[in-house]
Enzyme design. Structure first.
Site, mmCIF file in Angstrom:
data_model
loop_
_atom_site.group_PDB
_atom_site.id
_atom_site.type_symbol
_atom_site.label_atom_id
_atom_site.label_comp_id
_atom_site.label_asym_id
_atom_site.label_seq_id
_atom_site.Cartn_x
_atom_site.Cartn_y
_atom_site.Cartn_z
ATOM 1 N N GLU A 86 -30.925 -66.974 55.281
ATOM 2 C CA GLU A 86 -31.951 -66.957 54.164
ATOM 3 C C GLU A 86 -33.478 -66.446 54.684
ATOM 4 O O GLU A 86 -33.933 -65.750 53.882
ATOM 5 C CB GLU A 86 -32.036 -68.431 53.398
ATOM 6 N N GLU A 111 -27.385 -72.987 47.826
ATOM 7 C CA GLU A 111 -28.030 -71.796 47.815
ATOM 8 C C GLU A 111 -27.661 -70.689 46.362
ATOM 9 O O GLU A 111 -28.192 -70.246 45.731
ATOM 10 C CB GLU A 111 -27.591 -70.754 49.019
ATOM 11 N N ARG A 112 -26.118 -70.881 45.893
ATOM 12 C CA ARG A 112 -25.639 -70.147 44.874
ATOM 13 C C ARG A 112 -26.011 -68.917 44.761
ATOM 14 O O ARG A 112 -26.495 -68.321 43.850
ATOM 15 C CB ARG A 112 -26.056 -71.050 43.548
ATOM 16 N N PRO A 113 -25.875 -68.097 45.710
ATOM 17 C CA PRO A 113 -26.375 -66.311 45.515
ATOM 18 C C PRO A 113 -25.127 -65.743 44.727
ATOM 19 O O PRO A 113 -24.128 -66.563 44.422
ATOM 20 C CB PRO A 113 -26.216 -65.875 47.043
ATOM 21 N N HIS A 169 -39.566 -96.721 93.276
ATOM 22 C CA HIS A 169 -40.112 -95.613 93.715
ATOM 23 C C HIS A 169 -39.372 -94.197 93.657
ATOM 24 O O HIS A 169 -38.331 -94.457 94.486
ATOM 25 C CB HIS A 169 -40.818 -95.844 95.135
#
Ligand code: ZN
Length: 381
Positions: free
Chosen positions: A34, A125-127, A271
């Site tokens: 995207e 997204e549903r492209p 240490h």
């Protein structure tokens, strides 16, 4: 900020908020297509076009996200602001419309990164074309890169000597590395860093993979001592007890990062000293700042940061460009984790027979450049 750093920021934030690693990887695989995982990214790079898409997941129209961010007092270009928007969408059942799974269930899912990447593209997204398996491959890449990391320490091959990380709290002057206000031997130099036993422990861990080159109980206030060879360093643990029974490793033994090698018992501190010399030779400079001893905090932090840059192991991936609008249509590419190489001629034809075809468009090819992958051969677009 580079793509990997942004991806890690998103990973750290959302996993700390209860998202599963698989769901965040799926999200990153989608963001890569995207926005190339760039928060301040306008659709088609038309800056300020409020009717187009904007941000990591390309909210469309841009106002949908930007107005929300402004009304919540958030800087809209910020990565975490955009993560907060996603959280708001989860809490309010927005944007993600799947008849079989709520957005909240998605964030808790342990289905594979590939499956979740496909669910995210289809229901969030549903492209126009939801058949984009490249997003699943990308999700797997991020999953493999980050899955073994723990909060803040990346995929480091180094760690702090205790399960609790160094807090950065200013310790008593005498416990710091370097010249202090406390008189020691020929001066005021302290050749290591004292980890206070009231804060850390009791388990003492190997700071990285290496080999045990000394164990024993020594005089001169050294007490229990373990020395690890972790090239180019020798790392000396001392003063954590007065007994061999608090030492769990022996000379010649190989240790791994984070392995429990001993325990704080009775002493006030561990240490830790780090030198690039032979440790016994360096001990003669225990009270003199002549470069024999290095600041352990600096060394550990530097090594943790360095190893975060290392790429995880990535299997070889072959790509065939199947974008009819691309000049590269039909070309075949090999990605070995570092380098994208164009294969042509007979070698490509041979490889093509066993090729897993993926639909990869030019924007996705360019995202490989964004993560610093060197390309070889004809790569014009
Ligand atoms: Zn000390």
């Amino acid at each position: 900020m580079g793509q990997q750093e942004t991806a890690k920021q998103i990973w750290d934030y959302l996993t700390s908020r209860g998202w599963t690693k698989q769901s965040v990887a799926a999200l990153l695989g989608n963001m890569q297509s995207e926005s190339s995982i760039i928060a301040d990214r306008w659709e088609s790079d038309i800056v300020g076009n409020m009717s187009g898409g904007y941000g990591l997941v390309q909210w469309t129209p841009a106002t949908k996200y930007i107005d929300w961010a402004k009304s919540n007092g958030l800087v809209y270009q910020d990565v975490i602001s955009q993560c907060k928007r996603l959280e708001w969408e989860v809490a309010n059942s927005q944007q993600f419309y799947n008849p079989n799974m709520t957005f909240a269930a998605f964030t808790r899912s342990t289905q594979s990164p590939e499956e979740l990447a496909n669910i995210f593209i289809k229901y969030y997204e549903r492209p126009l074309n939801p058949n984009q398996p490249a997003r699943g491959i990308q999700a797997r890449y991020w999953y493999d890169l980050f899955q073994n990391s723990t909060g803040g320490s990346g995929v480091s091959s180094w760690t702090w000597p205790f399960t609790k990380p160094y807090t950065g709290v200013i310790y008593l002057d005498g416990q710091q590395f370097g010249n202090t206000s406390v008189k020691r031997g020929r001066g005021y130099f302290h050749d290591g860093f004292d980890f206070d036993s009231s804060v850390y422990g009791p388990d003492i861990l190997a700071v990285s993979g290496g080999e045990v080159i000394y164990t024993g109980v020594m005089g001169d206030g050294l007490g229990s001592v373990i020395v690890l060879s972790i090239p180019p360093y020798q790392v000396m643990y001392q003063e954590f007890s007065q007994s061999m029974s608090d030492i769990f490793v022996s000379v010649g033994q190989k240790v791994t990062k984070g392995q429990r090698i001993g325990q704080l018992n009775g002493g006030t501190h561990l240490h830790l000293g780090i030198t690039q010399k032979n440790w016994r030779a360096a001990l003669s400079s225990w009270d003199v700042d002549d470069g024999s001893w290095l600041n352990p905090i600096d060394v550990i932090q530097k090594e943790m940061n360095n190893s975060q840059e290392e790429k995880g192991e990535i299997e070889m991936i072959l790509y065939k460009v199947t974008d009819s609008k691309s000049k590269m249509n039909g070309s075949i590419w090999l990605f070995n984790g570092e380098q994208l190489t164009r294969l042509d001629g007979t070698s490509a034809a041979k490889l093509g027979q066993s090729l897993k075809n993926v639909d990869i468009n030019q924007a996705e090819m360019s995202s490989f450049k964004n993560i610093g992958i060197r390309t070889v051969g004809d790569f014009q677009y």
